[in-house]
Design a protein around this motif. Structure first.
Motif, PDB file in Angstrom:
ATOM      1  N   ASP A 261      -3.674  41.002  -9.922  1.00  0.00           N
ATOM      2  CA  ASP A 261      -4.039  42.074 -10.853  1.00  0.00           C
ATOM      3  C   ASP A 261      -3.775  41.660 -12.304  1.00  0.00           C
ATOM      4  O   ASP A 261      -4.515  42.057 -13.205  1.00  0.00           O
ATOM      5  CB  ASP A 261      -3.270  43.358 -10.521  1.00  0.00           C
ATOM      6  CG  ASP A 261      -3.835  44.569 -11.248  1.00  0.00           C
ATOM      7  OD1 ASP A 261      -5.033  44.852 -11.084  1.00  0.00           O
ATOM      8  OD2 ASP A 261      -3.077  45.205 -12.002  1.00  0.00           O
TER       9      ASP A 261
ATOM     10  N   VAL B 214      -6.740  39.656 -13.228  1.00  0.00           N
ATOM     11  CA  VAL B 214      -7.926  40.522 -13.368  1.00  0.00           C
ATOM     12  C   VAL B 214      -7.882  41.277 -14.690  1.00  0.00           C
ATOM     13  O   VAL B 214      -8.847  41.275 -15.466  1.00  0.00           O
ATOM     14  CB  VAL B 214      -8.021  41.501 -12.180  1.00  0.00           C
ATOM     15  CG1 VAL B 214      -9.091  42.555 -12.446  1.00  0.00           C
ATOM     16  CG2 VAL B 214      -8.334  40.751 -10.888  1.00  0.00           C
ATOM     17  N   GLN B 215      -6.759  41.937 -14.945  1.00  0.00           N
ATOM     18  CA  GLN B 215      -6.670  42.767 -16.143  1.00  0.00           C
ATOM     19  C   GLN B 215      -6.756  41.933 -17.420  1.00  0.00           C
ATOM     20  O   GLN B 215      -7.272  42.401 -18.440  1.00  0.00           O
ATOM     21  CB  GLN B 215      -5.367  43.593 -16.139  1.00  0.00           C
ATOM     22  CG  GLN B 215      -5.204  44.513 -14.939  1.00  0.00           C
ATOM     23  CD  GLN B 215      -6.318  45.542 -14.795  1.00  0.00           C
ATOM     24  OE1 GLN B 215      -7.026  45.867 -15.757  1.00  0.00           O
ATOM     25  NE2 GLN B 215      -6.498  46.077 -13.591  1.00  0.00           N
TER      26      GLN B 215
ATOM     27  N   ARG C 170     -12.492  44.062  -5.114  1.00  0.00           N
ATOM     28  CA  ARG C 170     -11.598  44.542  -6.160  1.00  0.00           C
ATOM     29  C   ARG C 170     -11.695  46.062  -6.240  1.00  0.00           C
ATOM     30  O   ARG C 170     -12.727  46.642  -5.903  1.00  0.00           O
ATOM     31  CB  ARG C 170     -11.980  43.930  -7.514  1.00  0.00           C
ATOM     32  CG  ARG C 170     -11.772  42.424  -7.591  1.00  0.00           C
ATOM     33  CD  ARG C 170     -12.032  41.925  -8.993  1.00  0.00           C
ATOM     34  NE  ARG C 170     -11.884  40.482  -9.112  1.00  0.00           N
ATOM     35  CZ  ARG C 170     -11.910  39.824 -10.257  1.00  0.00           C
ATOM     36  NH1 ARG C 170     -12.089  40.490 -11.404  1.00  0.00           N
ATOM     37  NH2 ARG C 170     -11.756  38.503 -10.290  1.00  0.00           N
TER      38      ARG C 170
ATOM     39  N   GLN D 285      -9.625  48.093 -11.249  1.00  0.00           N
ATOM     40  CA  GLN D 285      -9.917  46.768 -11.801  1.00  0.00           C
ATOM     41  C   GLN D 285     -11.370  46.650 -12.288  1.00  0.00           C
ATOM     42  O   GLN D 285     -11.775  45.595 -12.760  1.00  0.00           O
ATOM     43  CB  GLN D 285      -9.645  45.703 -10.725  1.00  0.00           C
ATOM     44  CG  GLN D 285      -8.185  45.667 -10.256  1.00  0.00           C
ATOM     45  CD  GLN D 285      -7.960  44.703  -9.105  1.00  0.00           C
ATOM     46  OE1 GLN D 285      -8.784  44.626  -8.183  1.00  0.00           O
ATOM     47  NE2 GLN D 285      -6.865  43.977  -9.137  1.00  0.00           N
TER      48      GLN D 285
END
Length: 559
Positions: A424, A427-428, A458, A462
């Protein structure tokens, strides 16, 4: 399978055909303008071996050299998937998924029982034959996974990523159980009259603890005098005079073979040399070598100069089911060794050992380039023709390793052990580069008339970051409306009505195939999905696409 010709209603066929043919020239010009001239139209819709929609199932037969070199020649689908290898190893050791081996019954224990029973039956004959020649028969045993069993450390603790500091904690804590069936074998040989020696890559600082561990689990013959550990180069722990090496850092074979030579110089005959690594056994100075199975790590070493021992070499051909079940049938030597798999994957991605893929050139990049080039002309033509026929064409793209490339996260950061919290973060922060060739594919499809639709595992939290990452690396067709992420079950992020699942937790195939069906339905836009792209077979199974294209990815497996 997409049609290569288009059926046109007879009422206005001549006029419409002329319009379509005229437009086709523009599509071809578009493709050629993107630098893909010379691609044969006869091959254009064939994505190449292992990537088509004929069979949506992983390979089960593999050829893999132990040194990783196969990564430059076999292609991604022909590299044993590392998650399947892990599951196969777990099955073999009776590990239910905790990283802890079954200490009572498993295919590994059964195989070792058979190996040891066969070897034990030879002890008396071998001893008498040596004595009749006036020899002092001896047997040499390695430590890790020959007399002491490291599986729980290697898997539950280290997750197949060796950590020498953590290994020392286990060694000093004398935490290793005995390798199955080996206590009886060693003690029986000693009671029969064999001289027993230990020879390990553990160092002198670990010698006392190793001897304590061996005694604790029941071995009786090992002593300070007959147990050889490797020097540290500190204080009195120095390289012995009987070990001479080609370079300052001795290889495993130099150290072990020359130590066996030293043992024989003391008047013993090494009638049997037992180890779990080929490098424990190479180099001679033993009448026979016994290899114990161990697919959990691989410690290669060049043989002594001028010594050739083709029998002391790893397997190169393997049968492995994707679900891990082969661990019950293939035996330890028939399971792809996980370190060799890692080396093969690294070669394929142009990773020099840092966990970072080469972003310019590699076997993976070249395979992706070829795959995309083979498809683009016909994909462009199909999008164009279906758009002209008002069939609302679309392509569906998965995210991870289909449109965005996760190798550096999976390997350099996670070391092949997935961590959702760390994922994560990536992703972020929108840290993923584009999957090679896929920005061009999506661009051509869009310009040719296809809508670009995303469908990923996802989650909704996200989605914004994923769309931002896609835009950052050059994709232009994705929008919030045509990008499908999975619900979290929190607040407004709930399972949509068009998805019904057999259990409370939907499978990937249920989620993705039913979402594709929705996309093709009236409520989802009534698109015709002309091609569905994914790096996992679960991205593709379940229909609702004219064609499924599997992209190569041996770095994880999501069934």
């Amino acid at each position: 399978m997409l049609p290569t010709t288009v059926s046109i209603p007879p009422t206005d066929a001549p006029r419409r055909a002329r319009r379509l043919l005229a437009g086709t020239a523009g599509v071809v010009a578009l493709v050629l303008g993107l630098g893909l001239a010379g691609v044969s139209s006869a091959q254009a819709w064939d994505p190449g071996p292992g990537h088509g929609s004929q069979t949506l199932a992983p390979k089960t037969q593999f050829t893999m050299a132990p040194d990783g070199s196969s990564g430059s020649t076999v292609g991604g689908e022909n590299i044993p998937n590392i998650d399947s290898v892990k599951k196969t190893i777990a099955t073999y050791y009776g590990d239910p998924g905790t990283g802890i081996a079954d200490k009572t019954a498993s295919p590994y224990i059964s195989e070792l029982a058979a190996i040891v029973a066969d070897e034990k039956a030879k002890l008396q004959t071998g001893y008498e034959a040596a004595k009749s020649k006036g020899e002092k028969p001896a047997i040499v045993f390695d430590a890790d996974d020959t007399t002491l069993w490291t599986y729980d450390m290697e898997v539950a603790d280290m997750h197949f990523t060796f950590n020498p500091a953590e290994q020392d904690v286990w060694v000093q804590g004398q935490r290793f159980p005995a390798t199955p069936n080996m206590v009886d074998f060693v003690n029986t040989a000693a009671a029969m009259g064999y001289s027993v020696f230990g020879l390990t890559g553990r160092n002198d600082d670990q010698k006392a603890a190793t001897l304590g561990n061996l005694a604790k689990v029941g071995y009786t013959p090992f002593t300070q005098q007959n147990f050889y550990t490797k020097w540290t180069g500190v204080g009195a722990s120095q390289q012995p005079s009987y070990v001479t090496c080609a370079t300052a850092k001795c290889t495993t074979v130099e150290y072990k073979a020359l130590t066996r030579k030293h043992i024989e110089a003391l008047g013993y005959t090494v009638t049997l040399n037992v180890g779990d690594q080929w490098s424990d056994l190479q180099g001679g100075y033993a009448e026979r070598a016994l290899k114990l199975p161990n697919p959990t790590y691989y410690l290669p070493s060049a043989n002594l100069p001028g010594v050739t021992e083709p029998a002391l070499a790893p397997r190169t051909h393997f049968t492995m089911a994707p679900d891990g079940s082969s661990g019950a049938t293939q035996g330890g030597e028939g399971i792809p060794n996980i370190d060799s798999v890692k080396s093969t994957i690294a070669t394929y991605y142009g990773d020099p050992g840092t966990g970072i893929a080469n972003k310019t050139d590699s076997p993976y990049i070249r395979e992706m380039r070829t795959l995309v080039a083979r498809q683009l002309p016909q994909l462009a033509l199909t999008c164009f023709v279906e758009k002209k026929l008002h069939k609302n064409p679309a392509i569906v793209l998965d995210a991870d390793d289909t449109s965005l490339w996760t190798y550096d996260m999976e390997v350099a950061d996670m070391h092949f052990t997935f961590n959702p919290a760390e994922q994560d973060v990536w992703v972020q922060e929108q840290r993923f580069p584009a999957t090679p060739g896929m920005v061009s594919l999506a661009s051509v499809a869009k310009k040719s008339g296809c809508t670009i639709i995303g469908l990923t595992g996802r989650n909704d939290d996200q989605k914004a970051a994923t769309l931002g990452n896609l835009a950052k690396v050059g994709y232009t067709g994705f929008t919030s409306q045509n990008y499908y992420t999975k619900w979290t079950g929190v607040g407004a992020s709930q399972q949509p009505s068009y998805i019904t699942c057999a259990t409370a937790k939907c499978t990937t195939i249920e989620y993705k195939s039913q979402t594709r069906a929705h996309i093709e339905s009236k409520s989802g836009g009534r698109y015709d999905i002309v091609a569905n792209y994914g790096d996992q077979f679960s991205d593709l199974i379940g229909g609702s696409a004219d064609r499924a294209v599997k992209l190569p990815n041996p770095t994880y497996y999501l069934p």
